[in-house]
Design a protein around this motif. Sequence first.
Motif, PDB file in Angstrom:
ATOM      1  N   SER A  10       0.822  -1.212   0.000  1.00  0.00           N
ATOM      2  CA  SER A  10       0.000   0.000   0.000  1.00  0.00           C
ATOM      3  C   SER A  10       0.855   1.261   0.000  1.00  0.00           C
ATOM      4  O   SER A  10       1.949   1.295   0.557  1.00  0.00           O
ATOM      5  CB  SER A  10      -0.903   0.017   1.237  1.00  0.00           C
TER       6      SER A  10
ATOM      7  N   VAL B 258      -7.846  -3.672  -0.517  1.00  0.00           N
ATOM      8  CA  VAL B 258      -8.136  -4.354  -1.777  1.00  0.00           C
ATOM      9  C   VAL B 258      -7.075  -5.426  -1.984  1.00  0.00           C
ATOM     10  O   VAL B 258      -5.872  -5.154  -1.901  1.00  0.00           O
ATOM     11  CB  VAL B 258      -8.165  -3.350  -2.946  1.00  0.00           C
ATOM     12  N   VAL B 259      -7.536  -6.651  -2.245  1.00  0.00           N
ATOM     13  CA  VAL B 259      -6.642  -7.804  -2.384  1.00  0.00           C
ATOM     14  C   VAL B 259      -6.914  -8.514  -3.707  1.00  0.00           C
ATOM     15  O   VAL B 259      -8.003  -8.407  -4.271  1.00  0.00           O
ATOM     16  CB  VAL B 259      -6.812  -8.778  -1.202  1.00  0.00           C
ATOM     17  N   ASP B 260      -5.915  -9.247  -4.183  1.00  0.00           N
ATOM     18  CA  ASP B 260      -6.076 -10.000  -5.429  1.00  0.00           C
ATOM     19  C   ASP B 260      -6.831 -11.298  -5.216  1.00  0.00           C
ATOM     20  O   ASP B 260      -7.590 -11.725  -6.075  1.00  0.00           O
ATOM     21  CB  ASP B 260      -4.709 -10.309  -6.056  1.00  0.00           C
ATOM     22  N   ASP B 261      -6.592 -11.962  -4.079  1.00  0.00           N
ATOM     23  CA  ASP B 261      -7.231 -13.250  -3.796  1.00  0.00           C
ATOM     24  C   ASP B 261      -7.754 -13.243  -2.366  1.00  0.00           C
ATOM     25  O   ASP B 261      -7.011 -13.502  -1.415  1.00  0.00           O
ATOM     26  CB  ASP B 261      -6.235 -14.387  -4.005  1.00  0.00           C
TER      27      ASP B 261
ATOM     28  N   ASP C 152      -7.305 -16.463  -0.146  1.00  0.00           N
ATOM     29  CA  ASP C 152      -5.962 -16.641   0.422  1.00  0.00           C
ATOM     30  C   ASP C 152      -5.731 -15.711   1.607  1.00  0.00           C
ATOM     31  O   ASP C 152      -5.206 -16.130   2.643  1.00  0.00           O
ATOM     32  CB  ASP C 152      -4.886 -16.382  -0.636  1.00  0.00           C
TER      33      ASP C 152
ATOM     34  N   GLN D 254     -11.535  -6.488   0.209  1.00  0.00           N
ATOM     35  CA  GLN D 254     -12.331  -6.394  -1.014  1.00  0.00           C
ATOM     36  C   GLN D 254     -11.538  -7.003  -2.166  1.00  0.00           C
ATOM     37  O   GLN D 254     -10.370  -6.659  -2.362  1.00  0.00           O
ATOM     38  CB  GLN D 254     -12.643  -4.935  -1.330  1.00  0.00           C
ATOM     39  N   GLU D 255     -12.179  -7.891  -2.894  1.00  0.00           N
ATOM     40  CA  GLU D 255     -11.605  -8.421  -4.131  1.00  0.00           C
ATOM     41  C   GLU D 255     -12.489  -7.986  -5.283  1.00  0.00           C
ATOM     42  O   GLU D 255     -13.683  -8.279  -5.300  1.00  0.00           O
ATOM     43  CB  GLU D 255     -11.526  -9.948  -4.096  1.00  0.00           C
TER      44      GLU D 255
ATOM     45  N   PRO E 274     -13.025  -8.106  -9.394  1.00  0.00           N
ATOM     46  CA  PRO E 274     -12.551  -8.885 -10.546  1.00  0.00           C
ATOM     47  C   PRO E 274     -11.698  -8.013 -11.481  1.00  0.00           C
ATOM     48  O   PRO E 274     -11.991  -6.850 -11.682  1.00  0.00           O
ATOM     49  CB  PRO E 274     -13.831  -9.325 -11.246  1.00  0.00           C
ATOM     50  N   ARG E 275     -10.640  -8.610 -11.963  1.00  0.00           N
ATOM     51  CA  ARG E 275      -9.763  -7.898 -12.908  1.00  0.00           C
ATOM     52  C   ARG E 275     -10.462  -7.830 -14.269  1.00  0.00           C
ATOM     53  O   ARG E 275     -11.030  -8.800 -14.730  1.00  0.00           O
ATOM     54  CB  ARG E 275      -8.433  -8.606 -13.049  1.00  0.00           C
TER      55      ARG E 275
ATOM     56  N   GLN F 163      -7.526  -6.772 -20.366  1.00  0.00           N
ATOM     57  CA  GLN F 163      -6.874  -5.594 -20.944  1.00  0.00           C
ATOM     58  C   GLN F 163      -6.850  -5.618 -22.435  1.00  0.00           C
ATOM     59  O   GLN F 163      -6.792  -6.437 -23.160  1.00  0.00           O
ATOM     60  CB  GLN F 163      -5.475  -5.450 -20.399  1.00  0.00           C
TER      61      GLN F 163
END
Length: 124
Positions: free
Chosen positions: A50, A74-77, A80, A117-118, A120-121, A124
Amino acid sequence: MDMRLELVPLPTTDVDRSKEFYVDRLGFNLDHDVEPGNGMRVVQLTPPGSACSIVVGIGISDPDAPRVLNLHLVVDDIEDVHAELSSRDVEISAVTDMGGVKYAFFSDPDGNSWALQEIPRRPQ
């Protein structure tokens, strides 16, 4: 015009307990723990990855001030991170999917509340 949120003060009634919670249980980095004088103590902590930190301490904010609510990490997974925090004895809610955005909630020992919070990506 640039404006960057880089530091959020959180009220606490026990600086050492807060420091232990954020460093040992959440894995935040300890940036500073200083006593500049006049009974003041400043403990600055940063979540891994961060650009924004939090600060707790004596003389930073009123320990009786209203608690800060729903700060987002905010987290990717989220699964996990949820498993990791649970293994560190953080009381955290179950993961909830709110239409593709996932959340889990917890509070620090003083009642300042957090949301994982995750999001969705997007391709691109």
